[in-house]
Design a protein around this motif. Structure first.
Motif, PDB file in Angstrom:
ATOM      1  N   ARG A 141      -7.150 -12.599 -44.171  1.00 14.46           N
ATOM      2  CA  ARG A 141      -8.587 -12.356 -43.981  1.00 14.46           C
ATOM      3  C   ARG A 141      -8.825 -11.284 -42.913  1.00 14.46           C
ATOM      4  O   ARG A 141      -9.618 -10.368 -43.112  1.00 14.46           O
ATOM      5  CB  ARG A 141      -9.271 -13.656 -43.585  1.00 14.46           C
ATOM      6  CG  ARG A 141     -10.752 -13.529 -43.444  1.00 14.46           C
ATOM      7  CD  ARG A 141     -11.389 -14.850 -43.164  1.00 14.46           C
ATOM      8  NE  ARG A 141     -12.825 -14.695 -43.115  1.00 14.46           N
ATOM      9  CZ  ARG A 141     -13.631 -15.613 -42.699  1.00 14.46           C
ATOM     10  NH1 ARG A 141     -13.158 -16.789 -42.321  1.00 14.46           N
ATOM     11  NH2 ARG A 141     -14.919 -15.406 -42.675  1.00 14.46           N
ATOM     12  N   MET A 142      -8.116 -11.391 -41.785  1.00  9.60           N
ATOM     13  CA  MET A 142      -8.264 -10.382 -40.719  1.00  9.60           C
ATOM     14  C   MET A 142      -7.806  -9.012 -41.206  1.00  9.60           C
ATOM     15  O   MET A 142      -8.423  -7.995 -40.908  1.00  9.60           O
ATOM     16  CB  MET A 142      -7.467 -10.802 -39.485  1.00  9.60           C
ATOM     17  CG  MET A 142      -8.087 -11.970 -38.743  1.00  9.60           C
ATOM     18  SD  MET A 142      -7.047 -12.700 -37.452  1.00  9.60           S
ATOM     19  CE  MET A 142      -6.437 -11.326 -36.565  1.00  9.60           C
ATOM     20  N   PHE A 143      -6.719  -8.994 -41.966  1.00  4.96           N
ATOM     21  CA  PHE A 143      -6.208  -7.743 -42.527  1.00  4.96           C
ATOM     22  C   PHE A 143      -7.242  -7.123 -43.472  1.00  4.96           C
ATOM     23  O   PHE A 143      -7.540  -5.925 -43.389  1.00  4.96           O
ATOM     24  CB  PHE A 143      -4.888  -7.998 -43.255  1.00  4.96           C
ATOM     25  CG  PHE A 143      -4.341  -6.803 -43.972  1.00  4.96           C
ATOM     26  CD1 PHE A 143      -3.788  -5.744 -43.272  1.00  4.96           C
ATOM     27  CD2 PHE A 143      -4.370  -6.749 -45.361  1.00  4.96           C
ATOM     28  CE1 PHE A 143      -3.276  -4.635 -43.933  1.00  4.96           C
ATOM     29  CE2 PHE A 143      -3.857  -5.651 -46.028  1.00  4.96           C
ATOM     30  CZ  PHE A 143      -3.311  -4.600 -45.319  1.00  4.96           C
ATOM     31  N   SER A 144      -7.809  -7.926 -44.340  1.00  3.62           N
ATOM     32  CA  SER A 144      -8.816  -7.444 -45.292  1.00  3.62           C
ATOM     33  C   SER A 144     -10.057  -6.923 -44.580  1.00  3.62           C
ATOM     34  O   SER A 144     -10.600  -5.875 -44.943  1.00  3.62           O
ATOM     35  CB  SER A 144      -9.210  -8.552 -46.268  1.00  3.62           C
ATOM     36  OG  SER A 144      -8.095  -8.951 -47.019  1.00  3.62           O
ATOM     37  N   ILE A 145     -10.509  -7.648 -43.576  1.00  6.51           N
ATOM     38  CA  ILE A 145     -11.676  -7.218 -42.808  1.00  6.51           C
ATOM     39  C   ILE A 145     -11.382  -5.897 -42.095  1.00  6.51           C
ATOM     40  O   ILE A 145     -12.221  -4.989 -42.070  1.00  6.51           O
ATOM     41  CB  ILE A 145     -12.116  -8.308 -41.807  1.00  6.51           C
ATOM     42  CG1 ILE A 145     -12.709  -9.503 -42.563  1.00  6.51           C
ATOM     43  CG2 ILE A 145     -13.101  -7.764 -40.775  1.00  6.51           C
ATOM     44  CD1 ILE A 145     -12.930 -10.739 -41.711  1.00  6.51           C
ATOM     45  N   SER A 146     -10.187  -5.766 -41.555  1.00  8.60           N
ATOM     46  CA  SER A 146      -9.804  -4.534 -40.855  1.00  8.60           C
ATOM     47  C   SER A 146      -9.775  -3.347 -41.808  1.00  8.60           C
ATOM     48  O   SER A 146     -10.267  -2.267 -41.476  1.00  8.60           O
ATOM     49  CB  SER A 146      -8.449  -4.710 -40.175  1.00  8.60           C
ATOM     50  OG  SER A 146      -8.535  -5.717 -39.194  1.00  8.60           O
ATOM     51  N   LEU A 147      -9.208  -3.527 -42.982  1.00  6.52           N
ATOM     52  CA  LEU A 147      -9.219  -2.459 -43.989  1.00  6.52           C
ATOM     53  C   LEU A 147     -10.640  -2.102 -44.389  1.00  6.52           C
ATOM     54  O   LEU A 147     -10.980  -0.922 -44.525  1.00  6.52           O
ATOM     55  CB  LEU A 147      -8.434  -2.887 -45.228  1.00  6.52           C
ATOM     56  CG  LEU A 147      -6.937  -2.685 -45.206  1.00  6.52           C
ATOM     57  CD1 LEU A 147      -6.305  -3.202 -46.498  1.00  6.52           C
ATOM     58  CD2 LEU A 147      -6.565  -1.233 -44.984  1.00  6.52           C
ATOM     59  N   PHE A 148     -11.468  -3.119 -44.564  1.00  4.50           N
ATOM     60  CA  PHE A 148     -12.875  -2.890 -44.908  1.00  4.50           C
ATOM     61  C   PHE A 148     -13.574  -2.080 -43.816  1.00  4.50           C
ATOM     62  O   PHE A 148     -14.336  -1.151 -44.112  1.00  4.50           O
ATOM     63  CB  PHE A 148     -13.584  -4.234 -45.136  1.00  4.50           C
ATOM     64  CG  PHE A 148     -15.050  -4.080 -45.426  1.00  4.50           C
ATOM     65  CD1 PHE A 148     -15.467  -3.677 -46.682  1.00  4.50           C
ATOM     66  CD2 PHE A 148     -15.990  -4.325 -44.436  1.00  4.50           C
ATOM     67  CE1 PHE A 148     -16.824  -3.516 -46.956  1.00  4.50           C
ATOM     68  CE2 PHE A 148     -17.342  -4.175 -44.693  1.00  4.50           C
ATOM     69  CZ  PHE A 148     -17.764  -3.768 -45.958  1.00  4.50           C
ATOM     70  N   ILE A 149     -13.323  -2.410 -42.557  1.00  8.85           N
ATOM     71  CA  ILE A 149     -13.923  -1.681 -41.436  1.00  8.85           C
ATOM     72  C   ILE A 149     -13.496  -0.221 -41.462  1.00  8.85           C
ATOM     73  O   ILE A 149     -14.324   0.692 -41.331  1.00  8.85           O
ATOM     74  CB  ILE A 149     -13.556  -2.347 -40.094  1.00  8.85           C
ATOM     75  CG1 ILE A 149     -14.308  -3.664 -39.934  1.00  8.85           C
ATOM     76  CG2 ILE A 149     -13.833  -1.417 -38.907  1.00  8.85           C
ATOM     77  CD1 ILE A 149     -13.821  -4.540 -38.801  1.00  8.85           C
ATOM     78  N   LEU A 150     -12.208   0.033 -41.627  1.00 12.68           N
ATOM     79  CA  LEU A 150     -11.708   1.409 -41.641  1.00 12.68           C
ATOM     80  C   LEU A 150     -12.309   2.214 -42.791  1.00 12.68           C
ATOM     81  O   LEU A 150     -12.770   3.351 -42.596  1.00 12.68           O
ATOM     82  CB  LEU A 150     -10.186   1.420 -41.709  1.00 12.68           C
ATOM     83  CG  LEU A 150      -9.462   0.847 -40.487  1.00 12.68           C
ATOM     84  CD1 LEU A 150      -7.969   0.737 -40.755  1.00 12.68           C
ATOM     85  CD2 LEU A 150      -9.741   1.682 -39.246  1.00 12.68           C
ATOM     86  N   LEU A 151     -12.327   1.643 -43.978  1.00 17.91           N
ATOM     87  CA  LEU A 151     -12.891   2.341 -45.132  1.00 17.91           C
ATOM     88  C   LEU A 151     -14.399   2.522 -44.995  1.00 17.91           C
ATOM     89  O   LEU A 151     -14.942   3.581 -45.349  1.00 17.91           O
ATOM     90  CB  LEU A 151     -12.553   1.586 -46.422  1.00 17.91           C
ATOM     91  CG  LEU A 151     -11.069   1.561 -46.793  1.00 17.91           C
ATOM     92  CD1 LEU A 151     -10.826   0.616 -47.967  1.00 17.91           C
ATOM     93  CD2 LEU A 151     -10.553   2.952 -47.089  1.00 17.91           C
ATOM     94  N   SER A 152     -15.069   1.517 -44.454  1.00 15.66           N
ATOM     95  CA  SER A 152     -16.519   1.610 -44.260  1.00 15.66           C
ATOM     96  C   SER A 152     -16.878   2.692 -43.252  1.00 15.66           C
ATOM     97  O   SER A 152     -17.834   3.451 -43.454  1.00 15.66           O
ATOM     98  CB  SER A 152     -17.091   0.272 -43.794  1.00 15.66           C
ATOM     99  OG  SER A 152     -16.926  -0.698 -44.785  1.00 15.66           O
TER     100      SER A 152
END
Length: 180
Positions: A141-152
């Motif tokens: 979940r933390m990994f997914s959120i981090s990827l989402f933040i970077l892409l966003s």
């Protein structure tokens, strides 16, 4: 051994990120205002556009570091992406804090201070990323959120370069215009 290599790469990255950020300040103008260059470098003198000076160099260094260390199995990718996202968010936070405290609270308007605070922001955010990398217990979940933040962030920086909201953070301090 794994953490020593990671720490060394973070420390080496501080001057690389700083110098790349300084270069990025000028490449849009030097390129003749090429749109693609404007996506990764400031297109005007707004505070928002100057946040790209931290975002893209940290991201570029992170990708370089990731490729090299991953080749030698020297780090944990999930933990790294989480620490990278936190580092970028902190760099943005520190830049905004230094800028608004110095200009708003102390009425300091100095290019030297801006450059120094940029260096401090990069340094603090990178050093904190070491702490995060060494101490966080990653989850999917933390990994997914981090990827989402970077892409966003990449998406938002791109969109707001061409269609900036009409708020002071997006206003060019020299022309009083918004965007390119």
């Amino acid at each position: 051994m794994e953490n020593i290599d990671f720490i060394n790469w973070i420390i080496i990255g501080i001057p690389f990120i700083f110098l790349l950020g300084c270069l990025f300040h000028f490449i849009y103008t030097l390129s003749g205002n090429i749109t693609l260059i404007g996506i990764i470098s400031p297109v005007n003198e707004s505070v928002w556009e100057h946040l790209k000076l931290a975002f893209y160099p940290i991201l570029i260094w992170g990708i370089i570091q990731c490729c090299i260390l991953n080749k030698f199995n020297k780090f944990n990718l999930e933990t790294y992406v989480i620490s990278l996202a936190i580092s970028i968010l902190l760099a943005i936070f520190f830049i905004l804090s230094f800028y608004y405290i110095s200009t708003g609270a102390f009425n300091i308007h100095s290019v030297i201070w801006d450059i120094f605070s940029f260096f401090l922001s990069i340094t603090f955010s990178q050093l904190i990323s070491i702490y995060v990398y060494e101490n966080i217990i990653p989850s999917n979940r933390m990994f997914s959120i981090s990827l989402f933040i970077l892409l966003s962030l990449a998406f938002i920086f791109t969109v707001f370069t061409f269609i900036p909201p009409k708020y002071p953070i997006f206003k060019d301090s020299t022309t009083n215009k918004y965007g390119t």
